[in-house]
Design a protein around this motif. Structure first.
Motif, PDB file in Angstrom:
ATOM      1  N   ALA A   1       1.614   9.805  -4.293  1.00 41.48           N
ATOM      2  CA  ALA A   1       0.324  10.072  -3.652  1.00 41.48           C
ATOM      3  C   ALA A   1      -0.224  11.435  -4.069  1.00 41.48           C
ATOM      4  N   TYR A   2       0.664  12.443  -4.195  1.00 38.53           N
ATOM      5  CA  TYR A   2       0.230  13.764  -4.664  1.00 38.53           C
ATOM      6  C   TYR A   2      -0.368  13.668  -6.061  1.00 38.53           C
ATOM      7  N   VAL A   3       0.353  12.971  -6.946  1.00 37.78           N
ATOM      8  CA  VAL A   3      -0.108  12.855  -8.332  1.00 37.78           C
ATOM      9  C   VAL A   3      -1.423  12.088  -8.393  1.00 37.78           C
ATOM     10  N   ALA A   4      -1.490  10.961  -7.668  1.00 37.87           N
ATOM     11  CA  ALA A   4      -2.720  10.164  -7.680  1.00 37.87           C
ATOM     12  C   ALA A   4      -3.876  10.934  -7.057  1.00 37.87           C
ATOM     13  N   GLY A   5      -3.576  11.762  -6.050  1.00 37.69           N
ATOM     14  CA  GLY A   5      -4.630  12.520  -5.388  1.00 37.69           C
ATOM     15  C   GLY A   5      -5.298  13.540  -6.282  1.00 37.69           C
ATOM     16  N   ILE A   6      -4.636  13.944  -7.377  1.00 35.94           N
ATOM     17  CA  ILE A   6      -5.256  14.869  -8.320  1.00 35.94           C
ATOM     18  C   ILE A   6      -6.430  14.214  -9.025  1.00 35.94           C
ATOM     19  N   ALA A   7      -6.300  12.912  -9.310  1.00 38.86           N
ATOM     20  CA  ALA A   7      -7.325  12.218 -10.099  1.00 38.86           C
ATOM     21  C   ALA A   7      -8.264  11.364  -9.265  1.00 38.86           C
ATOM     22  N   LEU A   8      -7.817  10.957  -8.057  1.00 36.98           N
ATOM     23  CA  LEU A   8      -8.598   9.993  -7.284  1.00 36.98           C
ATOM     24  C   LEU A   8      -9.268  10.632  -6.080  1.00 36.98           C
ATOM     25  N   GLU A   9     -10.465  10.156  -5.774  1.00 35.99           N
ATOM     26  CA  GLU A   9     -11.149  10.500  -4.531  1.00 35.99           C
ATOM     27  C   GLU A   9     -10.448   9.796  -3.382  1.00 35.99           C
ATOM     28  N   TRP A  10     -10.536  10.342  -2.152  1.00 39.92           N
ATOM     29  CA  TRP A  10      -9.669   9.901  -1.058  1.00 39.92           C
ATOM     30  C   TRP A  10      -9.834   8.422  -0.721  1.00 39.92           C
ATOM     31  N   ARG A  11     -11.034   7.865  -0.882  1.00 41.56           N
ATOM     32  CA  ARG A  11     -11.190   6.425  -0.597  1.00 41.56           C
ATOM     33  C   ARG A  11     -10.396   5.589  -1.597  1.00 41.56           C
ATOM     34  N   TRP A  12     -10.450   5.971  -2.869  1.00 40.01           N
ATOM     35  CA  TRP A  12      -9.704   5.225  -3.876  1.00 40.01           C
ATOM     36  C   TRP A  12      -8.194   5.432  -3.713  1.00 40.01           C
ATOM     37  N   LEU A  13      -7.820   6.597  -3.208  1.00 37.04           N
ATOM     38  CA  LEU A  13      -6.408   6.818  -2.915  1.00 37.04           C
ATOM     39  C   LEU A  13      -5.939   5.884  -1.807  1.00 37.04           C
ATOM     40  N   ALA A  14      -6.798   5.654  -0.805  1.00 34.88           N
ATOM     41  CA  ALA A  14      -6.463   4.712   0.262  1.00 34.88           C
ATOM     42  C   ALA A  14      -6.364   3.286  -0.285  1.00 34.88           C
ATOM     43  N   VAL A  15      -7.239   2.940  -1.239  1.00 36.51           N
ATOM     44  CA  VAL A  15      -7.166   1.620  -1.876  1.00 36.51           C
ATOM     45  C   VAL A  15      -5.812   1.463  -2.570  1.00 36.51           C
ATOM     46  N   LEU A  16      -5.401   2.495  -3.301  1.00 37.89           N
ATOM     47  CA  LEU A  16      -4.114   2.444  -4.001  1.00 37.89           C
ATOM     48  C   LEU A  16      -2.956   2.296  -3.020  1.00 37.89           C
ATOM     49  N   CYS A  17      -3.043   3.007  -1.898  1.00 36.10           N
ATOM     50  CA  CYS A  17      -1.950   2.969  -0.914  1.00 36.10           C
ATOM     51  C   CYS A  17      -1.865   1.636  -0.182  1.00 36.10           C
ATOM     52  N   SER A  18      -2.902   0.832  -0.233  1.00 33.81           N
ATOM     53  CA  SER A  18      -2.877  -0.461   0.457  1.00 33.81           C
ATOM     54  C   SER A  18      -2.094  -1.521  -0.318  1.00 33.81           C
ATOM     55  N   PHE A  19      -1.761  -1.261  -1.580  1.00 37.04           N
ATOM     56  CA  PHE A  19      -1.041  -2.256  -2.373  1.00 37.04           C
ATOM     57  C   PHE A  19       0.444  -2.379  -2.010  1.00 37.04           C
ATOM     58  N   PRO A  20       1.188  -1.277  -1.806  1.00 41.85           N
ATOM     59  CA  PRO A  20       2.620  -1.428  -1.465  1.00 41.85           C
ATOM     60  C   PRO A  20       2.906  -2.301  -0.257  1.00 41.85           C
ATOM     61  N   PRO A  21       2.124  -2.233   0.854  1.00 37.71           N
ATOM     62  CA  PRO A  21       2.407  -3.157   1.963  1.00 37.71           C
ATOM     63  C   PRO A  21       2.268  -4.623   1.572  1.00 37.71           C
ATOM     64  N   CYS A  22       1.319  -4.909   0.703  1.00 35.27           N
ATOM     65  CA  CYS A  22       1.168  -6.294   0.236  1.00 35.27           C
ATOM     66  C   CYS A  22       2.386  -6.724  -0.581  1.00 35.27           C
ATOM     67  N   LEU A  23       2.870  -5.824  -1.422  1.00 36.48           N
ATOM     68  CA  LEU A  23       4.065  -6.133  -2.213  1.00 36.48           C
ATOM     69  C   LEU A  23       5.288  -6.317  -1.318  1.00 36.48           C
ATOM     70  N   MET A  24       5.347  -5.533  -0.222  1.00 38.64           N
ATOM     71  CA  MET A  24       6.486  -5.650   0.682  1.00 38.64           C
ATOM     72  C   MET A  24       6.562  -7.048   1.295  1.00 38.64           C
ATOM     73  N   VAL A  25       5.416  -7.592   1.687  1.00 39.27           N
ATOM     74  CA  VAL A  25       5.391  -8.943   2.250  1.00 39.27           C
ATOM     75  C   VAL A  25       5.899  -9.947   1.226  1.00 39.27           C
ATOM     76  N   ILE A  26       5.446  -9.814  -0.013  1.00 36.13           N
ATOM     77  CA  ILE A  26       5.829 -10.762  -1.062  1.00 36.13           C
ATOM     78  C   ILE A  26       7.328 -10.689  -1.338  1.00 36.13           C
ATOM     79  N   PHE A  27       7.846  -9.478  -1.533  1.00 37.03           N
ATOM     80  CA  PHE A  27       9.261  -9.324  -1.886  1.00 37.03           C
ATOM     81  C   PHE A  27      10.180  -9.699  -0.724  1.00 37.03           C
ATOM     82  N   MET A  28       9.786  -9.331   0.510  1.00 40.77           N
ATOM     83  CA  MET A  28      10.639  -9.642   1.658  1.00 40.77           C
ATOM     84  C   MET A  28      10.722 -11.146   1.919  1.00 40.77           C
ATOM     85  N   SER A  29       9.724 -11.899   1.473  1.00 42.15           N
ATOM     86  CA  SER A  29       9.770 -13.350   1.676  1.00 42.15           C
ATOM     87  C   SER A  29      10.919 -13.996   0.902  1.00 42.15           C
ATOM     88  N   PHE A  30      11.430 -13.296  -0.125  1.00 41.81           N
ATOM     89  CA  PHE A  30      12.548 -13.815  -0.908  1.00 41.81           C
ATOM     90  C   PHE A  30      13.895 -13.305  -0.413  1.00 41.81           C
TER      91      PHE A  30
END
Length: 421
Positions: A108-137
């Motif tokens: 998040a620190y590294v991404a925050g250097i290049a991204l505006e805070w809204r886009w950083l929030a968009v990026l952070c929303s992906f890991p929870p989606c991946l968690m649902v997918i991986f935990m289903s297995f």
């Protein structure tokens, strides 16, 4: 859309404290796997509110939701990992929880250097989606399944986790014997030392983790690097995050060889020395600080000239590095690991919930009351107080914390039963 750093952090910690209570209930009623999958929902909705925020209250609500999900996750993930891991690698895998946390923060620190805070929030929303997918297995933990009398599912989970060609009958019998002795937890049972002793140890570990002053030191990190001529404070955050990742990885690699107690003691001693040095640093650069204990003091011209006069910025930078190193090798990952190991199965949800609640409430109090501590004790007095707590951490570890290296969860439970019944 600017937010007060203290207010934002306080909102997150309060949400996480509530998440600890919710997670303690969910982990027993819904199971470990389903609790992890469901906690993705407040993560995703929280980040959606932040992304679409038109006022500060939407940001606060989003932060509360993500904090709530963080509280549930910080409880369920260590419990899940400890229950599926083999005793020989449980320390390494359990420490990887904190390793992934600090890796995510660094990302998040590294991404925050290049991204505006809204886009950083968009990026952070992906890991929870991946968690649902991986935990289903992934399977539910064998201990939870056997406690629910789901024997075929438990056997299938053991085969998945240990491999189809491994003899898992001994482990199944050990877990099954322990599960058969479990029943609903009542308040009367907290009179038994085999229940309240691990409960006290777990809650105390979480209290002492936050009493080290980790949030206060991290609050000063950017300011200290700026005084050391780091032009971009965001790069300072990346440096701090990199130190955390590096030494948390070291702890994960050696914890099953050195043990929990050794690393906690070494960690506490290093942090005690570094926070004492912090106090000396502030005492030297602000000889008249009794009249100037506000956190913005290092931005004043008098203070800057004082820093130049004493030329002690190197001491602050070294102290910061030592503190983060010490925290990363012990008091960062190990309280969460020990929390997931020492509670009997019937008390695991309630006791873990109390630990997470304690941790996040302490984080809230340290964050919120830090300014008041500075006013009352002065900056150097505050850091010397943190140093004293670090010394207490070591004493508590030596006297009270059991070594769990190489023991199964059933052996740890039997240790408390034998020792206190």
């Amino acid at each position: 859309m600017p937010m007060c750093d203290f207010c934002s952090q306080s909102v997150v910690t309060l949400g996480a404290a509530a998440g600890g209570v919710l997670g303690g209930y969910a982990v027993d009623k819904l199971g470990r796997k389903l609790s992890l999958m469901l906690c993705s929902v407040p993560y995703i909705f929280g980040f959606m509110m932040i992304i679409s925020a038109h006022n500060v209250w939407m940001l606060y609500c989003g932060r509360i939701l993500t904090g709530l999900a963080s509280g549930v996750t910080s409880l369920v993930v260590p419990v899940y990992i400890s229950e599926i891991s083999h005793s020989k690698v449980r320390g390494t895998l359990g420490s990887c929880v904190q390793l992934m946390v600090v890796t995510g923060i660094l990302g998040a620190y590294v991404a925050g250097i290049a991204l505006e805070w809204r886009w950083l929030a968009v990026l952070c929303s992906f890991p929870p989606c991946l968690m649902v997918i991986f935990m289903s297995f992934m399977p539910e933990t064998p201990r939870y399944l056997l406690n629910q009398n789901k024997h075929p599912e438990a056997i299938a989970a053991l085969k998945f986790l240990r491999g189809p060609h491994v003899d898992h009958e001994w482990e199944r019998r050990q877990i099954e014997t322990s599960a058969e002795e479990q029943h609903g937890l009542s308040l009367a049972e907290f009179k038994s030392p085999s229940i309240y002793k691990p409960f006290f140890i777990g809650v105390a570990l979480m209290f002492f983790q936050q009493a080290t002053g980790i949030n206060a030191v991290m609050f000063y990190a950017e300011m200290i690097f700026e005084e050391a001529s780091f032009k971009d404070s965001r790069m300072a955050s990346v440096v701090v995050g990199s130190i955390q990742v590096c030494f948390t990885a070291v702890a994960a690699l050696i914890i099953d060889k050195t043990g929990r107690k050794v690393l906690l003691c070494v960690s506490g001693i290093v942090m005690a020395i570094s926070t004492a040095a912090f106090g000396f640093y502030f005492k030297m650069i602000l000889p008249n600080q009794n009249n100037s204990s506000h956190p913005d003091f290092l931005t004043t011209p008098n203070c800057i000239s004082s820093v130049a006069e004493h030329d002690l910025t190197w001491l602050a930078v070294v102290s910061l590095g030592l503190f983060i190193t010490g925290f990363a090798i012990g008091w960062g990952p190990i309280p969460w690991l020990v929390m997931s190991e020492i509670f009997p199965l019937k008390a695991r949800g309630f006791s873990s919930g109390a630990c997470v609640l304690t941790n996040w409430l302490m984080a809230f109090l340290v964050t919120k009351e830090f300014n008041d501590l500075m006013d009352v004790l002065t900056s150097y007095g505050t850091f010397w107080l943190f140093s004293a707590f670090c010394i207490l951490n070591v004493m508590f570890t030596v006297l009270c914390v059991p070594e769990t290296k190489g023991k199964t969860l059933e052996q740890i439970e039997a240790y408390f039963q034998r020792s206190y019944t």
